[in-house]
Write a protein that holds these residues in place. Sequence first.
Motif, mmCIF file in Angstrom:
data_model
loop_
_atom_site.group_PDB
_atom_site.id
_atom_site.type_symbol
_atom_site.label_atom_id
_atom_site.label_comp_id
_atom_site.label_asym_id
_atom_site.label_seq_id
_atom_site.Cartn_x
_atom_site.Cartn_y
_atom_site.Cartn_z
ATOM 1 N N GLU A 24 40.162 -21.133 -37.927
ATOM 2 C CA GLU A 24 39.370 -21.221 -39.240
ATOM 3 C C GLU A 24 37.827 -21.187 -39.158
ATOM 4 N N LEU A 25 37.226 -20.154 -39.712
ATOM 5 C CA LEU A 25 35.691 -20.092 -39.474
ATOM 6 C C LEU A 25 35.194 -20.152 -40.357
ATOM 7 N N THR A 26 33.712 -20.804 -40.242
ATOM 8 C CA THR A 26 32.646 -21.144 -41.253
ATOM 9 C C THR A 26 31.634 -19.786 -41.194
ATOM 10 N N CYS A 27 30.969 -19.639 -42.201
ATOM 11 C CA CYS A 27 29.879 -18.636 -42.381
ATOM 12 C C CYS A 27 28.876 -18.883 -41.514
ATOM 13 N N GLY A 28 28.384 -20.178 -41.589
ATOM 14 C CA GLY A 28 27.196 -20.297 -40.695
ATOM 15 C C GLY A 28 27.064 -20.442 -39.346
ATOM 16 N N VAL A 60 31.508 -6.075 -35.749
ATOM 17 C CA VAL A 60 31.172 -7.338 -36.284
ATOM 18 C C VAL A 60 32.563 -8.183 -36.918
ATOM 19 N N ARG A 61 32.999 -7.190 -37.763
ATOM 20 C CA ARG A 61 34.095 -7.654 -38.799
ATOM 21 C C ARG A 61 35.313 -7.564 -37.728
ATOM 22 N N LEU A 62 35.441 -6.738 -36.983
ATOM 23 C CA LEU A 62 36.617 -6.848 -36.034
ATOM 24 C C LEU A 62 36.612 -8.153 -35.181
ATOM 25 N N PRO A 90 26.208 -16.269 -35.059
ATOM 26 C CA PRO A 90 24.788 -16.805 -34.959
ATOM 27 C C PRO A 90 23.931 -15.643 -34.546
ATOM 28 N N ASP A 91 24.342 -14.634 -34.247
ATOM 29 C CA ASP A 91 23.656 -13.504 -33.743
ATOM 30 C C ASP A 91 23.357 -12.502 -34.651
ATOM 31 N N VAL A 92 23.803 -12.752 -35.922
ATOM 32 C CA VAL A 92 23.794 -11.811 -36.968
ATOM 33 C C VAL A 92 22.998 -12.602 -37.982
ATOM 34 N N PRO A 93 22.092 -11.869 -38.514
ATOM 35 C CA PRO A 93 21.264 -12.396 -39.711
ATOM 36 C C PRO A 93 21.913 -12.602 -40.827
#
Length: 103
Positions: free
Chosen positions: A38-42, A25-27, A46-49
């Motif tokens: 530039e990514l946001t948390c939310g 997931v981190r990769l 979407p497929d990760v709790p």
Amino acid sequence: MQTLSHPTREQIRFESVLDALAHPVRLRVVRRLADGEELTCGTTLPDVPKSAASHHWRILRESGVLHARREGRTILHTLRREDLDARFPGLLEVVRNAVDADV
């Protein structure tokens, strides 16, 4: 609101970066960041709790792989490319090529 802590360039440890990159997931996140996103948390995972996503973001931030900044209620993430290239020349390209080969 909680302050987001980041290691300085000199505090970024090779083993912490490798540990952060050891999860698929981190990769996936780092690959997207390496493309200049530039990514946001939310919306990025979407497929990760939500609790697991928060854990992944924290690992990446605390290892020095990414920089997080708040804009209102949103946290935006960018790759610390300059710092990582200065500390570990060529590492990001190796990671990016390895991820591309697996896709």
